[in-house]
Design a protein around this motif. Structure first.
Motif, PDB file in Angstrom:
ATOM      1  N   ARG A  57      37.700 -11.500 -72.403  1.00  0.00           N
ATOM      2  CA  ARG A  57      38.702 -12.527 -72.684  1.00  0.00           C
ATOM      3  C   ARG A  57      39.623 -12.157 -73.832  1.00  0.00           C
ATOM      4  NH1 ARG A  57      35.263 -18.038 -71.613  1.00  0.00           N
ATOM      5  NH2 ARG A  57      34.313 -17.277 -69.714  1.00  0.00           N
ATOM      6  N   THR A  58      39.383 -11.017 -74.435  1.00  0.00           N
ATOM      7  CA  THR A  58      40.224 -10.586 -75.551  1.00  0.00           C
ATOM      8  C   THR A  58      40.866  -9.257 -75.212  1.00  0.00           C
ATOM      9  OG1 THR A  58      38.380  -9.435 -76.623  1.00  0.00           O
ATOM     10  CG2 THR A  58      38.748 -11.732 -77.249  1.00  0.00           C
ATOM     11  N   ASP A  79      40.295 -14.319 -66.971  1.00  0.00           N
ATOM     12  CA  ASP A  79      41.305 -15.271 -66.537  1.00  0.00           C
ATOM     13  C   ASP A  79      42.702 -14.782 -66.938  1.00  0.00           C
ATOM     14  OD1 ASP A  79      41.195 -15.651 -69.259  1.00  0.00           O
ATOM     15  OD2 ASP A  79      40.694 -17.776 -69.161  1.00  0.00           O
ATOM     16  N   ASP A  80      42.760 -13.574 -67.475  1.00  0.00           N
ATOM     17  CA  ASP A  80      44.007 -12.973 -67.935  1.00  0.00           C
ATOM     18  C   ASP A  80      44.367 -11.796 -67.018  1.00  0.00           C
ATOM     19  OD1 ASP A  80      45.962 -11.430 -69.249  1.00  0.00           O
ATOM     20  OD2 ASP A  80      45.164 -11.907 -71.232  1.00  0.00           O
ATOM     21  N   VAL A  81      45.339 -12.008 -66.140  1.00  0.00           N
ATOM     22  CA  VAL A  81      45.702 -10.981 -65.168  1.00  0.00           C
ATOM     23  C   VAL A  81      46.223  -9.715 -65.845  1.00  0.00           C
ATOM     24  CG1 VAL A  81      48.065 -11.752 -64.682  1.00  0.00           C
ATOM     25  CG2 VAL A  81      46.736 -10.622 -62.899  1.00  0.00           C
ATOM     26  N   ASP A  82      46.936  -9.848 -66.960  1.00  0.00           N
ATOM     27  CA  ASP A  82      47.438  -8.663 -67.666  1.00  0.00           C
ATOM     28  C   ASP A  82      46.282  -7.828 -68.208  1.00  0.00           C
ATOM     29  OD1 ASP A  82      50.098  -9.332 -67.169  1.00  0.00           O
ATOM     30  OD2 ASP A  82      50.229 -10.536 -69.006  1.00  0.00           O
ATOM     31  N   LEU A  83      45.267  -8.498 -68.731  1.00  0.00           N
ATOM     32  CA  LEU A  83      44.089  -7.798 -69.239  1.00  0.00           C
ATOM     33  C   LEU A  83      43.361  -7.079 -68.106  1.00  0.00           C
ATOM     34  CD1 LEU A  83      42.235  -7.157 -71.616  1.00  0.00           C
ATOM     35  CD2 LEU A  83      41.150  -9.374 -71.282  1.00  0.00           C
ATOM     36  N   LEU A  84      43.221  -7.737 -66.960  1.00  0.00           N
ATOM     37  CA  LEU A  84      42.583  -7.086 -65.806  1.00  0.00           C
ATOM     38  C   LEU A  84      43.402  -5.885 -65.336  1.00  0.00           C
ATOM     39  CD1 LEU A  84      41.284 -10.080 -63.676  1.00  0.00           C
ATOM     40  CD2 LEU A  84      39.915  -8.371 -64.887  1.00  0.00           C
ATOM     41  N   ARG A  89      43.976   0.027 -64.887  1.00  0.00           N
ATOM     42  CA  ARG A  89      44.655   1.302 -65.148  1.00  0.00           C
ATOM     43  C   ARG A  89      43.687   2.300 -65.795  1.00  0.00           C
ATOM     44  NH1 ARG A  89      48.836  -2.136 -66.075  1.00  0.00           N
ATOM     45  NH2 ARG A  89      48.463  -2.388 -68.301  1.00  0.00           N
ATOM     46  N   GLN A  90      42.818   1.793 -66.675  1.00  0.00           N
ATOM     47  CA  GLN A  90      41.914   2.681 -67.395  1.00  0.00           C
ATOM     48  C   GLN A  90      40.615   2.966 -66.651  1.00  0.00           C
ATOM     49  OE1 GLN A  90      41.677   1.987 -71.670  1.00  0.00           O
ATOM     50  NE2 GLN A  90      43.347   0.516 -71.465  1.00  0.00           N
ATOM     51  N   LEU A  91      40.199   2.019 -65.798  1.00  0.00           N
ATOM     52  CA  LEU A  91      38.915   2.139 -65.088  1.00  0.00           C
ATOM     53  C   LEU A  91      39.109   1.764 -63.617  1.00  0.00           C
ATOM     54  CD1 LEU A  91      37.048   0.212 -67.880  1.00  0.00           C
ATOM     55  CD2 LEU A  91      36.839   2.676 -67.482  1.00  0.00           C
ATOM     56  N   PHE A  96      37.110  -5.879 -59.862  1.00  0.00           N
ATOM     57  CA  PHE A  96      37.803  -6.815 -60.744  1.00  0.00           C
ATOM     58  C   PHE A  96      37.885  -8.189 -60.101  1.00  0.00           C
ATOM     59  CE2 PHE A  96      39.190  -2.588 -61.729  1.00  0.00           C
ATOM     60  CZ  PHE A  96      39.103  -2.549 -63.107  1.00  0.00           C
ATOM     61  N   PHE A  97      37.490  -9.210 -60.882  1.00  0.00           N
ATOM     62  CA  PHE A  97      37.549 -10.594 -60.424  1.00  0.00           C
ATOM     63  C   PHE A  97      38.439 -11.398 -61.352  1.00  0.00           C
ATOM     64  CE2 PHE A  97      33.520  -9.183 -58.677  1.00  0.00           C
ATOM     65  CZ  PHE A  97      33.518  -9.739 -57.396  1.00  0.00           C
ATOM     66  N   MET A  98      39.350 -12.154 -60.760  1.00  0.00           N
ATOM     67  CA  MET A  98      40.208 -13.065 -61.511  1.00  0.00           C
ATOM     68  C   MET A  98      39.546 -14.428 -61.527  1.00  0.00           C
ATOM     69  SD  MET A  98      43.028 -13.299 -63.103  1.00  0.00           S
ATOM     70  CE  MET A  98      43.954 -14.620 -63.808  1.00  0.00           C
ATOM     71  N   ARG A  99      39.372 -15.000 -62.733  1.00  0.00           N
ATOM     72  CA  ARG A  99      38.794 -16.339 -62.859  1.00  0.00           C
ATOM     73  C   ARG A  99      39.925 -17.365 -62.762  1.00  0.00           C
ATOM     74  NH1 ARG A  99      33.930 -17.756 -64.589  1.00  0.00           N
ATOM     75  NH2 ARG A  99      33.599 -15.846 -65.784  1.00  0.00           N
TER      76      ARG A  99
END
Length: 165
Positions: A57-58, A79-84, A89-91, A96-99
């Motif tokens: 979440r951070t 719940d942060d699409v940009d973070l996902l 990109r890195q992994l 990946f699941f969007m909450r």
């Protein structure tokens, strides 16, 4: 074995992790803000046969990225699409699941798939939900222990009895 896919969310302790792993859930989700990294590592070493997801979440700091790389979870929830997208990109090999706001989870690899639906501990229409073709699976939740190693799983037992083969 279970009739449908199950994600156990909000794992806070070894008692929950072992309980859900024994029932054969597909994923255990750990929120890295709610449980210390060392505890997540220790619990991961204790359970087998279940995939580990990290709820992030951070923003990705160097220390969080180091922890992620050392844990090697099978996937991530946020719940942060940009973070996902940053994590993807890195992994890229991870899941990946969007909450969603209602707590449901959507697998980003297959956006047309139905969501995993979040249940309360004893939903009134559990049979209907389970038999629905409009879900990919269900989400059950871990809760704090009453005291270390002691917890009442009666309500969750009812859910697992309904979905066990």
């Amino acid at each position: 074995m279970l009739k449908i896919k199950v994600i156990a969310d909000n794992i806070l302790n070894l008692t929950d992790a072992r309980y859900f792993a024994a029932y054969g859930v597909d994923y255990l989700v750990f929120n890295q803000e709610e449980i210390p990294p060392q505890t997540i590592r220790e619990i991961k070493d204790w359970v087998e046969g279940v995939s580990i997801l990290l709820d992030v979440r951070t923003q990705l700091t160097p220390s969080l990225l180091d922890f992620i790389l050392s844990l090697s979870p099978e996937g991530y929830v946020s719940d942060d699409v940009d973070l996902l997208n940053d994590l993807k990109r890195q992994l890229p090999e991870a899941t990946f699941f969007m909450r969603e706001k209602n707590g449901n989870l959507v697998d980003l690899a297959n956006k047309e798939a139905m969501p995993y639906v979040k249940l309360g501990s004893s939903p009134e229409s559990l049979k209907e939900i389970i038999e629905s073709e409009n879900i990919s699976g269900i989400i059950v939740e871990g809760e704090p222990e009453e005291k270390v190693g002691f917890k009442n799983f009666d309500e969750l037992d009812e859910i697992f009895e309904l979905i066990a083969i």
